[in-house]
Design a protein around this motif. Sequence first.
Motif, PDB file in Angstrom:
ATOM      1  N   PRO A  22     -66.083-104.615  -7.977  1.00 35.69           N
ATOM      2  CA  PRO A  22     -66.472-104.446  -6.602  1.00 35.69           C
ATOM      3  C   PRO A  22     -65.854-105.965  -5.767  1.00 35.69           C
ATOM      4  O   PRO A  22     -65.975-105.816  -4.642  1.00 35.69           O
ATOM      5  CB  PRO A  22     -67.704-104.885  -6.683  1.00 35.69           C
ATOM      6  CG  PRO A  22     -68.469-104.592  -8.141  1.00 35.69           C
ATOM      7  CD  PRO A  22     -67.258-104.761  -8.826  1.00 35.69           C
ATOM      8  N   PHE A  23     -65.163-106.787  -6.516  1.00 31.34           N
ATOM      9  CA  PHE A  23     -64.622-107.856  -6.110  1.00 31.34           C
ATOM     10  C   PHE A  23     -63.072-107.997  -5.983  1.00 31.34           C
ATOM     11  O   PHE A  23     -62.374-108.920  -5.425  1.00 31.34           O
ATOM     12  CB  PHE A  23     -65.011-109.276  -6.615  1.00 31.34           C
ATOM     13  CG  PHE A  23     -66.601-109.291  -6.682  1.00 31.34           C
ATOM     14  CD1 PHE A  23     -67.243-109.501  -5.405  1.00 31.34           C
ATOM     15  CD2 PHE A  23     -67.217-109.034  -7.578  1.00 31.34           C
ATOM     16  CE1 PHE A  23     -68.653-109.721  -5.385  1.00 31.34           C
ATOM     17  CE2 PHE A  23     -68.615-109.030  -7.897  1.00 31.34           C
ATOM     18  CZ  PHE A  23     -69.465-109.340  -6.805  1.00 31.34           C
ATOM     19  N   LEU A  81     -54.865-106.031  -4.001  1.00 33.88           N
ATOM     20  CA  LEU A  81     -54.811-106.214  -5.444  1.00 33.88           C
ATOM     21  C   LEU A  81     -55.243-104.948  -6.017  1.00 33.88           C
ATOM     22  O   LEU A  81     -54.359-104.678  -6.984  1.00 33.88           O
ATOM     23  CB  LEU A  81     -56.141-107.557  -5.667  1.00 33.88           C
ATOM     24  CG  LEU A  81     -56.014-107.817  -7.020  1.00 33.88           C
ATOM     25  CD1 LEU A  81     -54.473-108.333  -7.519  1.00 33.88           C
ATOM     26  CD2 LEU A  81     -57.235-108.480  -7.774  1.00 33.88           C
ATOM     27  N   LYS A  82     -55.966-104.100  -5.562  1.00 37.32           N
ATOM     28  CA  LYS A  82     -56.106-102.723  -6.089  1.00 37.32           C
ATOM     29  C   LYS A  82     -55.043-101.965  -6.186  1.00 37.32           C
ATOM     30  O   LYS A  82     -54.403-101.069  -7.104  1.00 37.32           O
ATOM     31  CB  LYS A  82     -57.106-101.961  -5.262  1.00 37.32           C
ATOM     32  CG  LYS A  82     -57.557-100.552  -5.753  1.00 37.32           C
ATOM     33  CD  LYS A  82     -58.404 -99.996  -5.211  1.00 37.32           C
ATOM     34  CE  LYS A  82     -58.731 -98.438  -5.767  1.00 37.32           C
ATOM     35  NZ  LYS A  82     -59.737 -97.703  -4.945  1.00 37.32           N
ATOM     36  N   THR A 120     -53.289-110.824 -15.966  1.00 34.67           N
ATOM     37  CA  THR A 120     -54.009-111.969 -15.275  1.00 34.67           C
ATOM     38  C   THR A 120     -55.433-111.654 -15.062  1.00 34.67           C
ATOM     39  O   THR A 120     -56.407-112.535 -15.467  1.00 34.67           O
ATOM     40  CB  THR A 120     -53.376-112.316 -13.887  1.00 34.67           C
ATOM     41  OG1 THR A 120     -52.166-112.679 -13.994  1.00 34.67           O
ATOM     42  CG2 THR A 120     -54.173-113.556 -13.414  1.00 34.67           C
ATOM     43  N   VAL A 121     -55.907-110.289 -14.569  1.00 35.87           N
ATOM     44  CA  VAL A 121     -57.139-109.877 -14.593  1.00 35.87           C
ATOM     45  C   VAL A 121     -57.862-110.078 -15.920  1.00 35.87           C
ATOM     46  O   VAL A 121     -58.968-110.387 -16.311  1.00 35.87           O
ATOM     47  CB  VAL A 121     -57.429-108.714 -13.939  1.00 35.87           C
ATOM     48  CG1 VAL A 121     -58.787-108.065 -13.966  1.00 35.87           C
ATOM     49  CG2 VAL A 121     -56.948-108.681 -12.580  1.00 35.87           C
ATOM     50  N   ILE A 122     -57.339-109.506 -16.904  1.00 35.02           N
ATOM     51  CA  ILE A 122     -57.747-109.485 -18.313  1.00 35.02           C
ATOM     52  C   ILE A 122     -58.026-110.721 -18.883  1.00 35.02           C
ATOM     53  O   ILE A 122     -58.974-111.023 -19.537  1.00 35.02           O
ATOM     54  CB  ILE A 122     -56.851-108.569 -19.218  1.00 35.02           C
ATOM     55  CG1 ILE A 122     -56.944-106.962 -18.783  1.00 35.02           C
ATOM     56  CG2 ILE A 122     -57.115-108.754 -20.704  1.00 35.02           C
ATOM     57  CD1 ILE A 122     -55.745-106.056 -19.434  1.00 35.02           C
ATOM     58  N   SER A 151     -59.225-112.281  -4.882  1.00 36.02           N
ATOM     59  CA  SER A 151     -58.041-111.173  -5.221  1.00 36.02           C
ATOM     60  C   SER A 151     -56.802-112.450  -4.862  1.00 36.02           C
ATOM     61  O   SER A 151     -55.762-112.367  -5.672  1.00 36.02           O
ATOM     62  CB  SER A 151     -58.106-110.157  -4.202  1.00 36.02           C
ATOM     63  OG  SER A 151     -59.074-109.372  -4.517  1.00 36.02           O
ATOM     64  N   MET A 152     -57.001-113.137  -3.862  1.00 35.17           N
ATOM     65  CA  MET A 152     -55.800-114.131  -3.767  1.00 35.17           C
ATOM     66  C   MET A 152     -55.537-115.074  -4.999  1.00 35.17           C
ATOM     67  O   MET A 152     -54.369-115.369  -5.436  1.00 35.17           O
ATOM     68  CB  MET A 152     -56.122-114.785  -2.394  1.00 35.17           C
ATOM     69  CG  MET A 152     -55.817-114.282  -1.262  1.00 35.17           C
ATOM     70  SD  MET A 152     -56.121-115.049   0.414  1.00 35.17           S
ATOM     71  CE  MET A 152     -55.623-116.619   0.172  1.00 35.17           C
TER      72      MET A 152
END
Length: 79
Positions: A51-52, A57-58, A34-36, A17-18
């Motif tokens: 799950p990570f 971040l959520k 960024t996640v995509i 997440s960091m």
Amino acid sequence: MTNFIEEFSFKDANHFSMFIEEKALEQKLSVIDTVIKFCDEHKLDPQEIAPFINRNLKEKLEAEFIDARMLPAYSQLEF
């Protein structure tokens, strides 16, 4: 399910997440983008990384989705 935490040398969900948050700042992208981007580059389904993602971040993802009107805003009671 791919164990990408080991594959990409992340110590745990907080480390992942960091990493995402730092990349978002460096690349001047939203956390969502960024996640995509990470998933696309590493051929991962977003469900594989769910799950990570830690609570912090959520919450950032949720706020961005609400700002983008992709999630309904909800009212919070103030006490």
